[in-house]
Structures are given as structure tokens and as C-alpha cells.
Design an enzyme around this catalytic site. Structure first.
Site, PDB file in Angstrom:
ATOM      1  N   CYS A 103       0.805  -1.241   0.000  1.00 50.63           N
ATOM      2  CA  CYS A 103       0.000   0.000   0.000  1.00 50.63           C
ATOM      3  C   CYS A 103       0.832   1.281   0.000  1.00 50.63           C
ATOM      4  O   CYS A 103       0.716   2.100  -0.915  1.00 50.63           O
ATOM      5  CB  CYS A 103      -0.930   0.013   1.206  1.00 50.63           C
ATOM      6  SG  CYS A 103      -2.208  -1.231   1.105  1.00 50.63           S
TER       7      CYS A 103
HETATM    8  N1  LIG Z   1      -4.732  -5.124   1.722  1.00 48.84           N
HETATM    9  C1  LIG Z   1      -4.641  -3.979   2.374  1.00 48.84           C
HETATM   10  O1  LIG Z   1      -3.847  -3.799   3.307  1.00 48.84           O
HETATM   11  C2  LIG Z   1      -5.554  -2.841   2.020  1.00 48.84           C
HETATM   12  C3  LIG Z   1      -5.682  -1.772   2.905  1.00 48.84           C
HETATM   13  C4  LIG Z   1      -6.528  -0.712   2.588  1.00 48.84           C
HETATM   14  C5  LIG Z   1      -7.175  -0.745   1.368  1.00 48.84           C
HETATM   15  N2  LIG Z   1      -7.021  -1.774   0.510  1.00 48.84           N
HETATM   16  C6  LIG Z   1      -7.720  -1.737  -0.759  1.00 48.84           C
HETATM   17  O2  LIG Z   1      -8.726  -2.740  -0.808  1.00 48.84           O
HETATM   18  C7  LIG Z   1      -8.856  -3.232  -2.139  1.00 48.84           C
HETATM   19  C8  LIG Z   1      -8.698  -4.730  -2.127  1.00 48.84           C
HETATM   20  O3  LIG Z   1      -7.415  -5.038  -1.637  1.00 48.84           O
HETATM   21  P1  LIG Z   1      -7.008  -6.518  -1.212  1.00 48.84           P
HETATM   22  O4  LIG Z   1      -5.646  -6.403  -0.639  1.00 48.84           O
HETATM   23  O5  LIG Z   1      -8.075  -7.160  -0.399  1.00 48.84           O
HETATM   24  O6  LIG Z   1      -6.953  -7.231  -2.652  1.00 48.84           O
HETATM   25  P2  LIG Z   1      -6.765  -8.764  -2.976  1.00 48.84           P
HETATM   26  O7  LIG Z   1      -6.107  -8.828  -4.296  1.00 48.84           O
HETATM   27  O8  LIG Z   1      -6.181  -9.485  -1.812  1.00 48.84           O
HETATM   28  O9  LIG Z   1      -8.277  -9.312  -3.120  1.00 48.84           O
HETATM   29  C9  LIG Z   1      -9.181  -8.898  -4.089  1.00 48.84           C
HETATM   30  C10 LIG Z   1     -10.189 -10.021  -4.358  1.00 48.84           C
HETATM   31  O10 LIG Z   1     -11.157  -9.524  -5.269  1.00 48.84           O
HETATM   32  C11 LIG Z   1     -11.501 -10.570  -6.165  1.00 48.84           C
HETATM   33  N3  LIG Z   1     -12.137  -9.964  -7.344  1.00 48.84           N
HETATM   34  C12 LIG Z   1     -11.580  -9.285  -8.369  1.00 48.84           C
HETATM   35  N4  LIG Z   1     -12.535  -8.839  -9.210  1.00 48.84           N
HETATM   36  C13 LIG Z   1     -13.717  -9.258  -8.692  1.00 48.84           C
HETATM   37  C14 LIG Z   1     -15.052  -9.121  -9.104  1.00 48.84           C
HETATM   38  N5  LIG Z   1     -15.403  -8.453 -10.190  1.00 48.84           N
HETATM   39  N6  LIG Z   1     -16.007  -9.696  -8.346  1.00 48.84           N
HETATM   40  C15 LIG Z   1     -15.692 -10.376  -7.233  1.00 48.84           C
HETATM   41  N7  LIG Z   1     -14.442 -10.537  -6.793  1.00 48.84           N
HETATM   42  C16 LIG Z   1     -13.463  -9.986  -7.519  1.00 48.84           C
HETATM   43  C17 LIG Z   1     -10.185 -11.265  -6.415  1.00 48.84           C
HETATM   44  O11 LIG Z   1     -10.377 -12.564  -6.912  1.00 48.84           O
HETATM   45  C18 LIG Z   1      -9.578 -11.250  -5.002  1.00 48.84           C
HETATM   46  O12 LIG Z   1      -9.952 -12.395  -4.264  1.00 48.84           O
HETATM   47  C19 LIG Z   1      -7.809  -2.490  -2.973  1.00 48.84           C
HETATM   48  O13 LIG Z   1      -8.384  -1.365  -3.554  1.00 48.84           O
HETATM   49  C20 LIG Z   1      -6.803  -2.038  -1.937  1.00 48.84           C
HETATM   50  O14 LIG Z   1      -6.112  -0.904  -2.319  1.00 48.84           O
HETATM   51  C21 LIG Z   1      -6.254  -2.849   0.820  1.00 48.84           C
END
Ligand SMILES: NC(=O)c1ccc[n+]([C@@H]2O[C@H](COP(=O)([O-])OP(=O)(O)OC[C@H]3O[C@@H](n4cnc5c(N)ncnc54)[C@H](O)[C@@H]3O)[C@@H](O)[C@H]2O)c1
Length: 459
Positions: free
Chosen positions: A270
């Protein structure tokens, strides 16, 4: 009837949110395009590695199920959180590609759905994305109107990997960017029911919330980088000690002690990308986010700068052990990890590098390929090392003793987080830290030259 929630995207953040909401007594339907994630949740298992997630899903599996069918999930829930990836694109912006696809699917479901539905975008996006990039998709595909047939909020989370569940249920505050009063009120009352603490809620427009989210991360990285700048200065003044300086600095209530350590740079999935995205956005709106640009530049240059300082203390051909290859303790994530960058930099200039991490060995091996040997045991790593660099303040490394190192061939320890100061300082092993001077005489001579004037000189 109680509100039913759906969570689209069962990744690192979404799976933890789904389980946490279920743990508070609500029915939750998870949606993912990844069959394995859906099957894992339905079998009562965590689809991703995160502290406490497996236990939480197992304990609340009667209230949590998953599907690959967006339509079914939207039809059977009242509020949908969208937590899909927003990866950085080639411009440094956060891509809306996955979110747009998910919104299209949600739009089709809304078309058929009777009754009001609230859509909440949780994924991190840049200002303007929700209103001008995603809302039109929902309206066009559903043929319905936001504010009348459905509501929309942008509400990002401020969580850290490794403590996602705790952070989600106990935030410092919640942030809601709302399309209208109704959407915002509904989400505020949702948080009031789900969260474990009475976190204050800040409600505002989409665009202000989108900026506030990225502002938090970029401010924290700026603070980390400021402390790292002071650490560099401490290394150049006689008796310089970053902990003495930051202890005083952090006591000022305007500043506060958190993220003021003075050590290696920040990393992970991030922080690094957020400064780049903010810089991109500023340029796109005809200005410059110079603090974000500079923070990113300094952070990227840090591993090479540290190696340049340390190099003279390592004998030619030495084997250097880098302890801590994940971007922080208790993590298996090596993305933009400082330990990995140090290992690569050292290998590039000819040192033999071995590495160890309690959780990240597998991903570190892929990342380092032929540049370093990642070992499965700390003992084996120390056996091979003449120089040891401690790159994360992992408890496993905190427990190292003088004997552990002295009984082997270790000549020099570089303790980036100063976790073994009491144990190692002043003994036969050369002990070097970040943020403490190691050459008082030379620094003194420099300051004498700087400040000795004719008036106070004897000659
Ligand atoms: N991981 C962190 O620490 C964190 C912190 C704050 C914000 N975020 C934000 O949260 C969001 C997700 O991050 P993450 O780390 O959980 O991502 P990730 O890659 O771990 O998980 C995303 C999931 O979404 C699924 N996906 C993709 N397209 C999809 C769709 N159309 N329908 C259903 N599922 C779908 C993928 O298969 C995956 O399982 C990002 O925007 C990220 O910037 C993450």
C-alpha cells in the site's frame, strides 16, 4: 428482519471484513470470481492468510457463505461492500478495471431488484473515480437512479495487514464519502451496529473522502521518511542518537510518537504506491504533489544509501545474512520490502547473501531467485554469516543473544531497529545501527572545522 450484507471480493481485506461482519451477528454473502476463494469460505476456511481469519470463519460459518454469482448475492442482501483490487497502472494511477467490472455485475442485479440497495465502494481509488468512473456504470446498466433506487458511498478502510480484523472492528474513525444524505446515514448506522468501538464518523463528498484516504497513507509515509532523514543526520553528529531525538520530538502533541522510529524505509503493497498515485493525480489536475514525490524518491534511494554507508565495514567477499525479508514482522508479504532491497543491492555489488524470514521464505525465494539463498532456519543462516543485518524488528530476532553470534563466525551485526543494543553494544562483535554515530572522531573534526572561528581559536 436484520440487514444482510454482501462483500464483493474475498481477498486480504474483503474476506476479513466479511468474517468480521458475520462475527457481529449478521448474515453475510461473500462474492468472488476466484472459485478457490469461494470454496474455501463455504468449507469454513480462510481464503487468504490473515491473523485470526481462519478461526473467525470457522466460528461463524453458519452466518457466512460465498458465491461466484454477483446477481444472487445482490438479490439476497441489502448492503454491498465492493473490495476488489485497484492495482497501480502504468501511469501510477489506481486502475478501475476490476471495480468497473464488479459495478457492471452489480448494475445487472440492481436492474431486477425491487427495493432500495446500498452499494459501498471500499477499494482505494483516486478523487473523481466514484462519481465519474463508477456511478455512471451502475446507472447505465441498472437503468435506475442513484439517490432514488439505490444509494452509493465511498468508504475506505484504514487497516494494516496482520491486524485487519481488529483494525476493521476498532478503527480510529470511519470515513464516508456519500452520494446523498440517505446513503451516508444508512452506512453510518451500519458501522454503528458492526463496529466494536464508538469510532467517530466523518461524512463528506466522494471526492473529499477519496482525497482523505490517500492523504492518511501519504502523511504517514512522510513522517516515516522525516524520521529516517533525522537518523541519517544522527549518524553524522558526535554521539548522535536517533532514539533520543525522536523521543523528544514525539512528545510534542502536535507531532506524536507513532511512525517516528528512524530506521529502514517503508514498504508493502500500500504505502509505496500511494505516493506515486497522489503524484500522478496532482499532475493530472495541473499541479504537483511535491512532498509525495520527494517522500517516494527518498524512500526508494534509502537501501542503496544504507549499503553505501555499511560497505566499508564488511570485508570483501563476506557472506551477509539478511534477517527479515517480509516488509514487516508477522507477514509473508515481500512486496517492496526493505530486506529484499538490501539483499539485492548487496548481491549486486558482489557480496554473497543469505536470508531468513520466519514467514516469508517462499515468496522471498521467488523474489531473490539467484541473488540470494533463502534458508529455512535462522541457525543455518547465522552459521553461514560473517555479517548479519537485522532488517525487521521480529521477536525471533529480538531473542538473539551475544552467544548465538559469538559462537559462530559473525564479525559484524547491523541492527537497523536497534533491538539488540543492550545485548550487543560494547562487546567483541562490531555493532552498527541506523541512526547512531559510529565514527565520533571524524564527526567531531567536521563540526570543529565548521564552527571554530578566529575568535575562539587559540592560533
Ligand atoms: N490489503 C490492504 O492492506 C488494504 C488496505 C486498505 C485498502 N485496501 C484496498 O482494498 C482493495 C482490495 O485489496 P485486497 O488487498 O483485499 O486485494 P486482494 O487482491 O487481496 O483481493 C481482491 C479479491 O477480489 C476478487 N475480485 C476481483 N474482481 C472481482 C469481481 N469483479 N467480483 C468479485 N471478486 C473480484 C479477487 O479474486 C480477489 O480475491 C484495494 O483497492 C486495496 O487498495 C487494501
Amino acid at each position: 428482519m436484520d440487514t444482510v450484507y454482501s462483500v464483493v471480493g474475498l481477498g486480504k481485506l474483503g474476506a476479513s471484513m466479511a468474517a468480521a461482519i458475520a462475527s457481529r451477528g449478521f448474515q453475510v454473502i461473500g462474492v468472488d470470481i476466484n472459485r478457490r476463494a469461494v470454496e474455501a469460505v463455504n468449507a469454513g476456511h480462510a481464503p487468504v492468510r490473515e491473523t485470526g481469519l481462519e478461526e473467525l470463519i470457522t466460528a461463524h460459518k453458519q452466518r457466512l457463505r460465498a458465491t461466484m454469482d454477483h446477481y444472487e448475492a445482490i438479490a439476497n442482501s441489502d448492503v454491498t461492500f465492493v473490495v476488489v483490487p485497484t492495482p497501480s497502472d502504468e501511469r501510477g494511477a489506481f486502475s478501475l478495471q476490476y471495480a468497473a467490472w464488479a459495478f457492471r455485475k452489480i448494475g445487472y442485479a440492481l436492474k431486477e431488484k425491487k427495493g432500495y440497495h446500498l452499494v459501498v465502494l471500499t477499494s482505494t481509488v483516486l478523487p473523481g473515480s466514484t462519481r465519474y468512473g463508477l456511478l455512471p456504470i451502475l446507472e447505465k446498466v441498472s437503468g435506475k437512479r442513484c439517490g432514488v433506487d439505490f444509494g452509493l458511498c465511498y468508504s475506505p478502510e484504514f487497516i494494516a495487514l496482520g491486524s485487519v480484523i481488529r483494525d476493521f472492528l476498532n478503527p480510529d474513525f470511519t470515513l464516508i464519502g456519500e452520494y446523498d444524505e440517505k446513503s451516508g446515514s444508512l452506512l453510518e448506522s451500519t458501522y454503528a451496529r458492526i463496529l466494536e468501538n464508538n469510532a467517530p464518523c466523518y461524512r463528506m463528498s466522494f471526492e473529499n473522502a477519496e482525497l482523505a484516504k490517500i492523504a492518511v497513507n501519504t502523511f504517514v509515509t512522510m513522517k516515516i521518511t522525516f524520521a529516517n532523514m533525522l537518523a541519517d543526520l544522527c549518524e553524522r553528529i558526535p554521539g548522535g542518537n536517533i532514539d533520543a531525538v525522536t523521543q523528544a520530538l514525539g512528545a510534542d502533541q502536535r507531532i506524536g510518537p507513532k511512525y517516528l522510529k528512524g530506521s529502514l524505509g517503508y514498504g508493502g503493497p500500500c504505502f509505496p504506491r500511494d505516493n506515486i498515485a497522489l503524484s500522478f493525480f496532482a499532475r493530472a489536475v495541473d499541479t504537483a504533489a511535491e512532498l509525495a514525490e520527494t517522500t517516494d524518491r527518498i524512500n526508494r534511494a534509502l537501501p542503496a544509501k544504507i549499503v553505501e554507508r555499511l560497505k566499508p565495514f564488511f570485508h570483501k567477499g563476506a557472506t551477509v545474512a539478511v534477517l527479515g525479508l517480509a516488509y514487516k514482522p508477522f507477514s509473508h508479504v515481500v512486496e517492496e520490502s526493505q530486506g529484499i532491497y538490501l539483499a539485492k543491492t548487496l548481491a549486486d555489488i558482489g557480496f554473497r547473501v543469505v536470508g531468513y524470514d520466519p514467514l516469508a521464505a517462499e515468496s522471498a525465494r521467488i523474489e531473490l531467485r539467484d541473488q540470494a539463498v533463502v534458508l529455512d532456519s535462522l541457525e543455518e543462516c547465522l552459521n553461514q554469516a560473517e555479517v548479519v543485518i537485522i532488517a525487521t524488528p521480529d521477536p525471533v530476532f529480538r531473542r538473539l543473544t551475544l552467544a548465538d553470534l559469538q559462537d559462530r563466525n559473525v564479525e559484524t551485526v547491523v541492527d537497523c531497529w536497534r533491538i539488540l543494543e543492550k545485548e550487543l553494544k560494547g562487546h567483541s562483535i562490531r555493532y552498527i545501527t541506523i541512526g547512531q554515530n559510529i565514527n565520533d572522531e571524524e564527526s567531531q573534526a567536521r563540526l570543529i572545522k565548521l564552527w571554530l572561528t578566529d575568535a575562539n581559536s587559540d592560533t
